[in-house]
Write a protein that holds these residues in place. Structure first.
Motif, PDB file in Angstrom:
ATOM      1  N   ARG A  10       0.847  -1.183   0.000  1.00 47.27           N
ATOM      2  CA  ARG A  10       0.000   0.000   0.000  1.00 47.27           C
ATOM      3  C   ARG A  10       0.879   1.227   0.000  1.00 47.27           C
ATOM      4  O   ARG A  10       1.596   1.470   0.961  1.00 47.27           O
ATOM      5  CB  ARG A  10      -0.916   0.009   1.210  1.00 47.27           C
ATOM      6  N   PRO A  11       0.848   2.024  -1.071  1.00 44.25           N
ATOM      7  CA  PRO A  11       1.679   3.226  -1.088  1.00 44.25           C
ATOM      8  C   PRO A  11       1.216   4.182  -0.001  1.00 44.25           C
ATOM      9  O   PRO A  11       0.045   4.152   0.378  1.00 44.25           O
ATOM     10  CB  PRO A  11       1.399   3.839  -2.470  1.00 44.25           C
ATOM     11  N   PRO A  12       2.136   5.020   0.530  1.00 42.63           N
ATOM     12  CA  PRO A  12       1.696   5.996   1.521  1.00 42.63           C
ATOM     13  C   PRO A  12       0.665   6.923   0.905  1.00 42.63           C
ATOM     14  O   PRO A  12       0.597   7.059  -0.312  1.00 42.63           O
ATOM     15  CB  PRO A  12       2.974   6.730   1.896  1.00 42.63           C
ATOM     16  N   GLN A  13      -0.107   7.533   1.768  1.00 41.43           N
ATOM     17  CA  GLN A  13      -1.143   8.451   1.309  1.00 41.43           C
ATOM     18  C   GLN A  13      -0.556   9.420   0.295  1.00 41.43           C
ATOM     19  O   GLN A  13       0.466  10.037   0.541  1.00 41.43           O
ATOM     20  CB  GLN A  13      -1.672   9.241   2.494  1.00 41.43           C
ATOM     21  N   GLY A  14      -1.180   9.561  -0.842  1.00 42.05           N
ATOM     22  CA  GLY A  14      -0.709  10.522  -1.827  1.00 42.05           C
ATOM     23  C   GLY A  14       0.319   9.948  -2.786  1.00 42.05           C
ATOM     24  O   GLY A  14       0.710  10.612  -3.718  1.00 42.05           O
ATOM     25  N   GLN A  15       0.775   8.715  -2.552  1.00 44.82           N
ATOM     26  CA  GLN A  15       1.744   8.129  -3.483  1.00 44.82           C
ATOM     27  C   GLN A  15       1.034   7.131  -4.381  1.00 44.82           C
ATOM     28  O   GLN A  15       0.521   6.115  -3.929  1.00 44.82           O
ATOM     29  CB  GLN A  15       2.887   7.436  -2.732  1.00 44.82           C
ATOM     30  N   SER A  16       1.041   7.404  -5.658  1.00 39.69           N
ATOM     31  CA  SER A  16       0.384   6.503  -6.588  1.00 39.69           C
ATOM     32  C   SER A  16       1.312   5.353  -6.924  1.00 39.69           C
ATOM     33  O   SER A  16       2.507   5.392  -6.639  1.00 39.69           O
ATOM     34  CB  SER A  16       0.032   7.258  -7.863  1.00 39.69           C
ATOM     35  N   ALA A  17       0.754   4.317  -7.528  1.00 39.48           N
ATOM     36  CA  ALA A  17       1.570   3.174  -7.946  1.00 39.48           C
ATOM     37  C   ALA A  17       2.641   3.650  -8.927  1.00 39.48           C
ATOM     38  O   ALA A  17       3.766   3.163  -8.924  1.00 39.48           O
ATOM     39  CB  ALA A  17       0.681   2.119  -8.590  1.00 39.48           C
ATOM     40  N   HIS A  18       2.279   4.633  -9.755  1.00 42.15           N
ATOM     41  CA  HIS A  18       3.239   5.169 -10.722  1.00 42.15           C
ATOM     42  C   HIS A  18       4.411   5.853 -10.023  1.00 42.15           C
ATOM     43  O   HIS A  18       5.570   5.647 -10.379  1.00 42.15           O
ATOM     44  CB  HIS A  18       2.527   6.146 -11.652  1.00 42.15           C
ATOM     45  N   GLN A  19       4.090   6.644  -8.999  1.00 42.63           N
ATOM     46  CA  GLN A  19       5.161   7.308  -8.240  1.00 42.63           C
ATOM     47  C   GLN A  19       6.057   6.277  -7.562  1.00 42.63           C
ATOM     48  O   GLN A  19       7.277   6.421  -7.534  1.00 42.63           O
ATOM     49  CB  GLN A  19       4.562   8.252  -7.193  1.00 42.63           C
ATOM     50  N   ALA A  20       5.431   5.226  -7.019  1.00 43.01           N
ATOM     51  CA  ALA A  20       6.209   4.176  -6.352  1.00 43.01           C
ATOM     52  C   ALA A  20       7.183   3.534  -7.346  1.00 43.01           C
ATOM     53  O   ALA A  20       8.321   3.225  -7.012  1.00 43.01           O
ATOM     54  CB  ALA A  20       5.280   3.130  -5.758  1.00 43.01           C
ATOM     55  N   LEU A  21       6.711   3.399  -8.578  1.00 42.52           N
ATOM     56  CA  LEU A  21       7.554   2.839  -9.644  1.00 42.52           C
ATOM     57  C   LEU A  21       8.754   3.742  -9.911  1.00 42.52           C
ATOM     58  O   LEU A  21       9.896   3.286 -10.039  1.00 42.52           O
ATOM     59  CB  LEU A  21       6.705   2.691 -10.906  1.00 42.52           C
ATOM     60  N   LEU A  22       8.478   5.048  -9.976  1.00 42.24           N
ATOM     61  CA  LEU A  22       9.553   6.026 -10.201  1.00 42.24           C
ATOM     62  C   LEU A  22      10.558   5.997  -9.051  1.00 42.24           C
ATOM     63  O   LEU A  22      11.771   6.039  -9.265  1.00 42.24           O
ATOM     64  CB  LEU A  22       8.971   7.442 -10.329  1.00 42.24           C
ATOM     65  N   HIS A  69       8.116   7.257   1.825  1.00 40.30           N
ATOM     66  CA  HIS A  69       7.968   7.204   0.379  1.00 40.30           C
ATOM     67  C   HIS A  69       8.954   6.260  -0.296  1.00 40.30           C
ATOM     68  O   HIS A  69       8.762   5.917  -1.453  1.00 40.30           O
ATOM     69  CB  HIS A  69       8.123   8.606  -0.227  1.00 40.30           C
ATOM     70  N   PHE A  70      10.022   5.869   0.397  1.00 40.98           N
ATOM     71  CA  PHE A  70      10.970   5.002  -0.311  1.00 40.98           C
ATOM     72  C   PHE A  70      11.393   3.732   0.437  1.00 40.98           C
ATOM     73  O   PHE A  70      11.791   2.773  -0.212  1.00 40.98           O
ATOM     74  CB  PHE A  70      12.207   5.793  -0.773  1.00 40.98           C
ATOM     75  N   ILE A  71      11.250   3.704   1.762  1.00 42.06           N
ATOM     76  CA  ILE A  71      11.643   2.476   2.468  1.00 42.06           C
ATOM     77  C   ILE A  71      10.721   1.294   2.075  1.00 42.06           C
ATOM     78  O   ILE A  71      11.217   0.218   1.749  1.00 42.06           O
ATOM     79  CB  ILE A  71      11.685   2.681   4.001  1.00 42.06           C
ATOM     80  N   PRO A  72       9.389   1.509   2.057  1.00 47.50           N
ATOM     81  CA  PRO A  72       8.535   0.386   1.642  1.00 47.50           C
ATOM     82  C   PRO A  72       8.821  -0.056   0.207  1.00 47.50           C
ATOM     83  O   PRO A  72       8.763  -1.243  -0.105  1.00 47.50           O
ATOM     84  CB  PRO A  72       7.110   0.946   1.767  1.00 47.50           C
ATOM     85  N   VAL A  73       9.144   0.909  -0.670  1.00 46.38           N
ATOM     86  CA  VAL A  73       9.476   0.568  -2.061  1.00 46.38           C
ATOM     87  C   VAL A  73      10.759  -0.261  -2.089  1.00 46.38           C
ATOM     88  O   VAL A  73      10.851  -1.280  -2.776  1.00 46.38           O
ATOM     89  CB  VAL A  73       9.635   1.852  -2.917  1.00 46.38           C
ATOM     90  N   ALA A  74      11.741   0.174  -1.314  1.00 50.83           N
ATOM     91  CA  ALA A  74      13.025  -0.539  -1.266  1.00 50.83           C
ATOM     92  C   ALA A  74      12.842  -1.957  -0.713  1.00 50.83           C
ATOM     93  O   ALA A  74      13.459  -2.900  -1.196  1.00 50.83           O
ATOM     94  CB  ALA A  74      14.029   0.234  -0.417  1.00 50.83           C
TER      95      ALA A  74
END
Ligand code: C2E
Ligand code: MG
Ligand code: MG
Ligand code: MG
Length: 265
Positions: free
Chosen positions: A14-26, A78-83
């Motif tokens: 689940r991306p943080p509030q305001g972070q779209s799947a696209h942003q998570a990809l970036l 915004h980046f630890i969950p992505v990492a």
């Protein structure tokens, strides 16, 4: 914050509030380039830990921010969950540790660094840390590694890694205490030097119902019994500070004392 601290044993991202799947990809792309040494920078920040008896600051916690050209400076949620999801967290944590230890060589402060479970579980992690510290000439006891209760989901692995680190002199802090499900008997078996009480508990202090008060009192008693130090996280108000003092907690962290600031070198 919520994504990282979700207690559910789920693999759904689940991306943080305001972070779209696209942003998570970036963000994932940026992290990959950063780790590959191509572009971007981890901007280490430091937040003070204050000794409540005399107001002195001898320690800081290192908190990462990711600088990007197009998205600005990103906070960890915004980046630890992505990492973690992309398998980049081990490299990211090691990058942070490398920069931290190299900054420590010029000072005599005690610094705490957050590490994720896969970083701790990596087979050569204790050796990696040992080499980093030795090469920089930094005494191991000046470094705290902050782990969350989530690493205790695999107590066997956690114990092996923590014992190796601990016998090398590195200190271990259990972060966000009170937000997980780990049993006290499991915790009592781990070589932990410090417990950090999560800000969700701290922010109820002063107004807490009797049960809440009893919980904090039992945490303080447990820490005394285990011989570990306690840190109260997330203190914002005078009332919270006073309540923490009244509970006999001696180390505190929070916006009341100082926000995370860019690490000077
Ligand atoms: P944490 O280790 O529990 O760090 C404390 C968080 O609370 C930090 O958020 C800090 O900025 C924030 N905070 C401090 N005082 C206050 C306060 O008085 N009020 C409020 N509302 N917040 C306060 P931040 O910097 O966004 O970091 C979030 C989490 O990301 C950290 O929680 C930590 O678990 C993780 N993290 C940060 N850097 C790293 C890293 O390099 N590696 C890994 N694996 N995790 C990291
Ligand atoms: Mg922490
Ligand atoms: Mg915490
Ligand atoms: Mg946290």
């Amino acid at each position: 914050y919520s994504a990282k601290h979700s207690q559910e044993p789920t693999r759904v991202y689940r991306p943080p509030q305001g972070q779209s799947a696209h942003q998570a990809l970036l963000v994932g792309q940026r992290l990959r380039r950063l780790i590959g040494g191509e572009e971007g920078a981890i901007a280490l920040h430091c937040q003070p830990l204050v000794a409540l008896d005399d107001g002195t600051v001898r320690e800081f916690e290192v908190l990462s921010r990711l600088d990007t050209q197009d998205m600005g400076r990103l906070t960890p949620d915004h980046f630890i969950p992505v990492a973690e999801r992309n398998g980049l967290i081990v490299d990211l944590d090691r990058l942070v540790l490398k920069q931290t230890v190299s900054a420590m060589a010029d000072t005599d402060t005690v610094l705490s660094v957050n590490i994720a479970a896969p970083t701790l579980y990596h087979a050569d992690f204790p050796a990696y840390i040992g080499t980093l510290l030795a090469d920089a000439g930094v005494a191991p006891h000046r470094l705290y590694l902050e782990i969350t209760e989530r690493v205790v989901t695999d107590p066997g692995r956690a114990l092996t890694a923590l014992e190796a680190l601990s016998s090398a002199g590195v200190r271990i802090a259990l972060d966000d205490f009170g937000t997980g499900y780990s049993s006290l008997t499991v915790l009592a078996d781990l070589p932990i030097h410090r417990i950090k009480i999560d800000r969700r508990f701290i922010q109820q202090l002063g107004t807490e119902p009797p049960l809440q008060r009893a919980i904090i009192e039992s945490v303080v008693a447990m820490a005394d019994g285990l011989g570990v130090s306690l840190v109260a996280e997330g203190i914002e108000t005078d009332t919270q500070e006073q309540a923490v003092r009244d509970h006999g907690i001696r180390l505190a962290q929070g916006y009341r004392f100082g926000r995370p600031e860019p690490m000077g070198r």
